[in-house]
Scaffold this motif. Structure first.
Motif, short mmCIF file in Angstrom:
data_model
loop_
_atom_site.label_atom_id
_atom_site.label_comp_id
_atom_site.label_asym_id
_atom_site.label_seq_id
_atom_site.Cartn_x
_atom_site.Cartn_y
_atom_site.Cartn_z
N TRP A 135 0.86 -1.18 0.00
CA TRP A 135 0.00 0.00 0.00
C TRP A 135 0.90 1.24 0.00
O TRP A 135 1.88 1.31 0.75
N PHE A 136 0.54 2.18 -0.84
CA PHE A 136 1.20 3.48 -0.92
C PHE A 136 0.14 4.56 -0.71
O PHE A 136 -1.06 4.32 -0.83
N ILE A 191 3.64 2.69 2.63
CA ILE A 191 3.21 2.68 4.03
C ILE A 191 3.07 1.29 4.62
O ILE A 191 3.19 1.12 5.84
N ALA A 192 2.85 0.28 3.79
CA ALA A 192 2.69 -1.06 4.35
C ALA A 192 2.94 -2.10 3.27
O ALA A 192 2.71 -1.85 2.08
N SER A 193 3.38 -3.28 3.72
CA SER A 193 3.55 -4.40 2.80
C SER A 193 3.24 -5.70 3.53
O SER A 193 3.33 -5.78 4.76
N ILE A 194 2.88 -6.70 2.76
CA ILE A 194 2.62 -8.03 3.32
C ILE A 194 3.15 -9.06 2.34
O ILE A 194 2.83 -9.05 1.15
N SER A 195 3.98 -9.94 2.85
CA SER A 195 4.61 -10.96 2.01
C SER A 195 3.68 -12.15 1.82
O SER A 195 2.66 -12.28 2.50
N PRO A 196 4.05 -13.05 0.91
CA PRO A 196 3.24 -14.28 0.77
C PRO A 196 3.16 -15.07 2.06
O PRO A 196 2.17 -15.78 2.29
N GLY A 197 4.16 -14.96 2.90
CA GLY A 197 4.17 -15.63 4.19
C GLY A 197 3.59 -14.80 5.31
O GLY A 197 3.77 -15.12 6.49
N VAL A 216 2.53 5.02 10.52
CA VAL A 216 1.25 4.30 10.59
C VAL A 216 1.31 3.09 11.53
O VAL A 216 0.28 2.45 11.78
N LYS A 217 2.49 2.78 12.05
CA LYS A 217 2.63 1.62 12.95
C LYS A 217 1.70 1.75 14.15
O LYS A 217 1.60 2.81 14.76
N GLY A 218 1.03 0.67 14.46
CA GLY A 218 0.12 0.66 15.59
C GLY A 218 -1.27 1.19 15.28
O GLY A 218 -2.18 1.06 16.09
N ARG A 219 -1.43 1.79 14.10
CA ARG A 219 -2.75 2.34 13.71
C ARG A 219 -3.32 1.61 12.50
O ARG A 219 -4.53 1.45 12.40
N PHE A 220 -2.45 1.22 11.58
CA PHE A 220 -2.89 0.58 10.34
C PHE A 220 -2.51 -0.90 10.38
O PHE A 220 -1.48 -1.28 10.93
N THR A 221 -3.35 -1.73 9.75
CA THR A 221 -3.08 -3.16 9.64
C THR A 221 -3.31 -3.61 8.21
O THR A 221 -4.39 -3.39 7.66
N ILE A 222 -2.30 -4.22 7.63
CA ILE A 222 -2.42 -4.77 6.28
C ILE A 222 -2.73 -6.26 6.39
O ILE A 222 -2.21 -6.96 7.26
N SER A 223 -3.59 -6.73 5.51
CA SER A 223 -3.92 -8.15 5.48
C SER A 223 -4.20 -8.55 4.03
O SER A 223 -4.33 -7.70 3.15
N LEU A 233 2.03 -3.65 -6.82
CA LEU A 233 2.66 -4.97 -6.95
C LEU A 233 4.16 -4.92 -6.66
O LEU A 233 4.80 -5.98 -6.58
N ASP A 234 4.72 -3.75 -6.52
CA ASP A 234 6.16 -3.64 -6.32
C ASP A 234 6.46 -2.58 -5.27
O ASP A 234 5.66 -1.69 -5.01
N GLY A 235 7.65 -2.64 -4.73
CA GLY A 235 8.03 -1.76 -3.64
C GLY A 235 8.35 -0.34 -4.03
O GLY A 235 8.57 0.50 -3.14
N ARG A 236 8.38 -0.04 -5.31
CA ARG A 236 8.60 1.34 -5.74
C ARG A 236 7.29 2.02 -6.14
O ARG A 236 7.28 3.21 -6.41
#
Length: 113
Positions: free
Chosen positions: A35-36, A47-53, A62-69, A96-99
């Motif tokens: 998420w950007f 602002i957030a990422s989630i790996s396949p694992g 955003v730590k402690g306020r936002f949750t990615i799933s 789809l990418d970190g940039r």
């Protein structure tokens, strides 16, 4: 590949929103999702990422306020946003990418009283 973000809106400070992003034409389950956001007059911010694992990472603001799933069956990534502040006002994108070079259309989040 298509990424369709939704769920934005206008919310008062301290409120919550949940964003969704449906991805098609992509091997969703095998890839990290991001998420950007882009605030008015500012650059694109990861602002957030989630790996396949299901390893999650967040930017400090955003730590402690936002949750990615993620839901690999539905090819959807979510961003639960709590305790929203005026500084969170931005257009939010999933990518789809970190940039952020492979992102879909965004969804506007406005935090205002």
């Amino acid at each position: 590949v298509q990424l369709q973000a939704s769920g934005g809106g206008v919310v008062q400070p301290g409120g919550s929103l949940t964003l969704s992003c449906v991805v098609s034409g992509f091997i969703f389950h095998a890839n990290t999702m991001y998420w950007f956001r882009q605030a008015p007059g500012k650059g694109l911010e990861a602002i957030a990422s989630i790996s396949p694992g299901y390893i999650r990472q967040y930017t400090n603001s955003v730590k402690g306020r936002f949750t990615i799933s993620r839901d690999n069956v539905m090819s959807t990534v979510y961003l639960q946003m709590n305790s929203l502040q005026s500084d969170d006002t931005a257009v939010y994108y999933c990518a789809l990418d970190g940039r952020g070079s492979r992102k879909g259309q965004g969804t506007q989040v406005t935090v205002s009283s």
